[in-house]
Design an enzyme around this catalytic site. Structure first.
Site, PDB file in Angstrom:
ATOM      1  N   GLU A   1      46.511  33.455  44.835  1.00  0.00           N
ATOM      2  CA  GLU A   1      47.796  33.414  44.141  1.00  0.00           C
ATOM      3  C   GLU A   1      48.965  33.189  45.102  1.00  0.00           C
ATOM      4  OE1 GLU A   1      47.709  37.069  41.753  1.00  0.00           O
ATOM      5  OE2 GLU A   1      46.718  35.955  40.159  1.00  0.00           O
TER       6      GLU A   1
ATOM      7  N   ARG B   1      36.990  29.979  36.458  1.00  0.00           N
ATOM      8  CA  ARG B   1      37.622  30.993  37.334  1.00  0.00           C
ATOM      9  C   ARG B   1      36.723  32.204  37.573  1.00  0.00           C
ATOM     10  NH1 ARG B   1      43.510  33.836  36.246  1.00  0.00           N
ATOM     11  NH2 ARG B   1      42.976  35.820  37.211  1.00  0.00           N
TER      12      ARG B   1
ATOM     13  N   LYS C   1      37.484  43.478  41.981  1.00  0.00           N
ATOM     14  CA  LYS C   1      37.844  44.076  40.692  1.00  0.00           C
ATOM     15  C   LYS C   1      36.579  44.300  39.859  1.00  0.00           C
ATOM     16  CE  LYS C   1      42.458  42.071  40.616  1.00  0.00           C
ATOM     17  NZ  LYS C   1      43.534  41.362  39.905  1.00  0.00           N
TER      18      LYS C   1
ATOM     19  N   ASP D   1      40.298  39.456  35.431  1.00  0.00           N
ATOM     20  CA  ASP D   1      41.499  40.143  35.883  1.00  0.00           C
ATOM     21  C   ASP D   1      41.858  41.331  34.990  1.00  0.00           C
ATOM     22  OD1 ASP D   1      43.759  40.846  37.204  1.00  0.00           O
ATOM     23  OD2 ASP D   1      44.970  39.136  36.569  1.00  0.00           O
TER      24      ASP D   1
ATOM     25  N   GLU E   1      37.506  47.787  42.724  1.00  0.00           N
ATOM     26  CA  GLU E   1      38.933  48.028  42.466  1.00  0.00           C
ATOM     27  C   GLU E   1      39.122  48.153  40.960  1.00  0.00           C
ATOM     28  OE1 GLU E   1      41.819  45.435  44.591  1.00  0.00           O
ATOM     29  OE2 GLU E   1      42.772  45.134  42.644  1.00  0.00           O
TER      30      GLU E   1
ATOM     31  N   GLU F   1      48.229  47.303  33.037  1.00  0.00           N
ATOM     32  CA  GLU F   1      48.817  45.963  32.939  1.00  0.00           C
ATOM     33  C   GLU F   1      48.432  45.258  31.633  1.00  0.00           C
ATOM     34  OE1 GLU F   1      47.838  43.392  36.211  1.00  0.00           O
ATOM     35  OE2 GLU F   1      48.797  41.647  35.290  1.00  0.00           O
TER      36      GLU F   1
ATOM     37  N   HIS G   1      42.255  37.228  27.909  1.00  0.00           N
ATOM     38  CA  HIS G   1      43.400  36.544  28.509  1.00  0.00           C
ATOM     39  C   HIS G   1      44.271  35.830  27.487  1.00  0.00           C
ATOM     40  CE1 HIS G   1      45.778  35.033  31.763  1.00  0.00           C
ATOM     41  NE2 HIS G   1      44.932  35.453  32.681  1.00  0.00           N
TER      42      HIS G   1
ATOM     43  N   TRP H   1      45.726  29.932  33.847  1.00  0.00           N
ATOM     44  CA  TRP H   1      46.658  31.002  33.465  1.00  0.00           C
ATOM     45  C   TRP H   1      46.956  30.939  31.967  1.00  0.00           C
ATOM     46  CZ3 TRP H   1      51.193  31.190  37.636  1.00  0.00           C
ATOM     47  CH2 TRP H   1      50.637  31.577  38.863  1.00  0.00           C
TER      48      TRP H   1
HETATM   49  C1  GCU Z   1      46.958  40.216  38.618  1.00  0.00           C
HETATM   50  C2  GCU Z   1      48.367  40.703  38.502  1.00  0.00           C
HETATM   51  C3  GCU Z   1      49.177  40.360  39.713  1.00  0.00           C
HETATM   52  C4  GCU Z   1      48.452  40.863  40.973  1.00  0.00           C
HETATM   53  C5  GCU Z   1      47.053  40.286  41.004  1.00  0.00           C
HETATM   54  C6  GCU Z   1      46.207  40.845  42.133  1.00  0.00           C
HETATM   55  O1  GCU Z   1      46.924  38.826  38.537  1.00  0.00           O
HETATM   56  O2  GCU Z   1      48.960  40.152  37.354  1.00  0.00           O
HETATM   57  O3  GCU Z   1      50.434  40.958  39.589  1.00  0.00           O
HETATM   58  O4  GCU Z   1      49.138  40.518  42.111  1.00  0.00           O
HETATM   59  O5  GCU Z   1      46.385  40.612  39.822  1.00  0.00           O
HETATM   60  O6  GCU Z   1      45.378  41.693  41.847  1.00  0.00           O
HETATM   61  O7  GCU Z   1      46.320  40.430  43.268  1.00  0.00           O
END
Ligand code: GCU
Length: 644
Positions: free
Chosen positions: A268, A314, A338, A343, A365, A371, A481, A504
């Site tokens: 990201e 993804r 994760k 996500d 994680e 969120e 999502h 996204w």
């Molecule tokens: C999600 C989240 C982001 C965060 C990312 C991560 O996409 O929306 O805000 O930075 O996870 O775990 O790195």
């Protein structure tokens, strides 16, 4: 004089009551002994202090440090009518024993026991930024008040209230066994490693350490360039390696108990070794080499997509990226992944990284901050979701566990009173993943609200049902999502922005068309199912065998497909949305009925009841919005009537 005394007495009482009811004391015992308990004995340590302050019994308590008493944080409590003996080989072990005893005291059931944590690393990950904001934080601003810490000569002076707050925070964590925290956001500012901030981090770390909590930092991979204008951050460049070595030495000179780094790289938009055509192993190993002489670790995140494997499904990209590197990492590198492959959706299958990474230690994680589960507005108890993960991934296969914190500077720490339960449950499961969601919920309710069974029983039931209800109104049958862009709160199944990466966009994930709905990840689609070990690989791959709660995660399914219930897929979808909404209505009814009972427990202070009530009303409204928006949108493809 007498009047003044009476006034002060009443004022103190009111202050105590107010504090007890605003959620600020969490699940912890609040009534401190007027004078330190005389029946508690042992060598000086935090455990002794806590018991002297909060142990109320008359049976003498003895704290024994015994080098032969089991490794690390393990402890033993031997309780009989004459004496209660707490034994551990370390002061942190004694501290966990002390909190266990206090918890048993609060719950009214003191017993002998032997305990050993399932994971050595039990960490909170804060996504806190230096400007006081918290990424995905829903409980106010960051609790780290960098500006309230002043550098005075060689020292850092921290405002007394801030010191107290950090100690309260440390105490809450230690009471549930958390033994490390990453202070800052994974999207890390290079400034985190500046001299000034490091000194402030040390000041925080010094407050945490007596509670057995080690401090870790998220780092920005390009820090050598940003902080010291090096021309590159290439992990194979000798100047860069030297820079990290010196930086790490500097950190350990300040903080001998420093734990290590957490790294989000080439993900990201974050910098990473890929910027120099190096691998994640090259990057992680460079940091590991710098940390190794000090006993530090690198937690390298597997949350990467859209870089080397752009265009690939993804959910497959982490395995594609990291599996070929398995075996190339230094011993002090742990891969942090994760729980699910996408996500933090309300329900995901487990991440196949846990099947495919065999030679490198893994950490999971989890996301405590909600969120994608209603943020601090929805009552959603996450323990059942985390237990589901552990039913697929054996805790024994993991080196550690991390939870993205839901803590901010709100009075009640977590925004929603019931979000505190997720912080609590994370710690309890990090210590012992075999505990049931129910046992944790009951215990938390008793510690936090009241022992009255007429409250505890119905609210335990509500908490246990809350996660499935959220899945029902947000992502039934494995949809995923379909959240609104950026803030991830409400529904946006039509979401598509040409300027955004396709991965996204909600439309990419549900793939609804006139024939059906769902993402074909079977062997006739992206073949993501092939990344799973058997029997899951075959199970997920086969439409008829795939668990229905993940059906649309793995398959594109015709609208009139017949489900196990005998309903069509469309009818089943409608039924799930309806059930989700009905469940939240039911939760609200239960809460309304409990009003007199909670008010009695809260000395007629309506605050906690009212704050939860307002959020439940909002949750009802939002659950309806999810149902309406999604069914209207999907119905435009299925062209079938909605159940009523
Ligand atoms: C999600 C989240 C982001 C965060 C990312 C991560 O996409 O929306 O805000 O930075 O996870 O775990 O790195």
């Amino acid at each position: 004089m007498k009047r003044l005394f009476l006034f002060l007495l009443v004022a103190c009482h009111l202050m105590l009551v107010a504090k007890a009811n605003d959620g600020s004391s969490l699940w912890l015992p609040t009534e401190r002994n007027a004078t330190p308990s005389k029946v508690v004995k042992g060598s000086k340590c935090k455990a002794l202090e806590e018991l002297k302050n909060f142990y109320k019994g008359s049976t003498p308590v003895l704290l024994r440090l015994d080098k032969k008493a089991g490794a690390g944080d393990a402890f033993r409590i031997a309780a009989d009518t004459q004496q209660i003996t707490l034994t551990a080989s370390t002061t942190s072990g004694l501290l966990y024993a002390a909190y266990d005893l206090l918890r048993m005291q609060q719950l009214g059931d003191i017993r002998s026991k032997e305990e050993q944590p399932a994971f050595d690393l039990r960490l909170l990950n804060h996504w806190d930024n230096l400007d006081g904001s918290v990424e995905r934080g829903y409980a106010g601003k960051s609790i780290w008040k960098w500006d309230d810490m002043q550098i005075v000569g060689k020292n850092v002076s921290i405002a007394p209230e801030l010191q107290q707050h950090i100690c309260d925070y440390a105490r809450a964590n230690a009471s549930i066994g958390i033994n490390g925290i990453v202070i800052n956001n994974v999207n890390a500012s290079p400034k985190m490693l500046s001299d000034e901030i490091l000194r402030k981090v040390k000041a925080i770390g010094d407050l945490l350490e007596p509670y057995g909590i080690r401090t870790y930092l998220s780092i920005n991979f390009a820090s050598p360039m940003a902080l010291d204008s090096l021309p590159t951050a290439d992990p194979l460049d000798s100047q860069v390696r030297l820079w990290w070595q010196k930086k790490v030495d500097e950190i350990y000179r300040l903080m001998p108990h420093f734990g290590g780094f957490l790294v989000k790289a080439n993900s990201e938009g974050q910098p990473g070794p890929g910027d120099y055509h190096r691998t994640h192993a090259d990057g992680a190993n460079m940091l590991a080499d710098a940390l190794q002489p000090h006993g530090g670790i690198v937690m390298w995140r597997c949350f990467v997509y859209g870089a080397n494997h752009k265009g690939e499904d993804r959910v497959k990209q982490a395995v594609s990226e990291f599996q070929p590197l398995d075996g190339q990492f230094r011993e002090n590198v742990i891969l942090q992944t994760k729980n699910g492959p996408l996500d933090f959706q309300p329900r995901e299958p487990y991440s196949p990284v846990f099947d495919q990474i065999k030679k490198t230690p893994n950490m999971v994680e989890l996301q405590i901050t909600q969120e994608y589960t209603g943020q601090s507005r929805h009552l959603v108890y996450l323990a059942p979701m985390w237990k589901e993960f552990f039913s697929y991934v054996e805790p024994a296969r993991l080196r550690g566990i991390a939870g993205v914190a839901n803590i901010g500077d709100d009075t009640n720490w977590c925004g929603h009173h019931f979000s505190q339960a997720n912080w609590y449950a994370f710690g309890r499961l990090a210590w012992n993943p075999q505990l049931t969601s129910e046992a944790i919920a009951r215990e938390w309710l008793q510690l936090t609200f009241t022992h009255d069974e007429n409250f505890v029983r119905p609210m335990t039931e509500v908490m246990l049902a809350s996660h499935e209800a959220c899945v029902d109104y947000m992502m039934p049958l494995g949809l995923h999502h379909i959240f609104q862009f950026d803030h991830h709160y409400g529904p946006d199944p039509a979401g598509f922005k040409p300027e955004y990466p396709l991965e996204w966009c909600p439309v990419y994930y549900h793939q609804a068309d006139t024939l059906g709905i769902g993402f074909n990840r079977s062997s006739t689609g992206t073949n993501a199912t092939s990344q799973y070990r058997e029997p899951y690989c075959s199970q997920y791959d086969n439409l008829a065998a795939c668990p229905e709660n993940l059906l649309l995660w793995f398959h594109h399914v015709p609208w009139d497909y017949q489900m196990k219930s005998g309903r069509t897929l469309w009818q089943e979808l409608c039924a799930h949305y309806d059930r989700g909404v009905a469940e939240v209505d039911r939760f609200h009814n239960v809460w309304q009925q409990l009003r007199p009972l909670l008010l009695r427990a809260d000395h007629n202070d309506p605050r906690r009841w009212q704050e939860v009530e307002e959020r439940l009303l909002h949750q009802q409204e939002n659950a309806r919005e999810w149902r309406q928006t999604c069914l209207d949108y999907f119905g435009s493809f299925s062209r079938m009537p909605q159940n009523q």
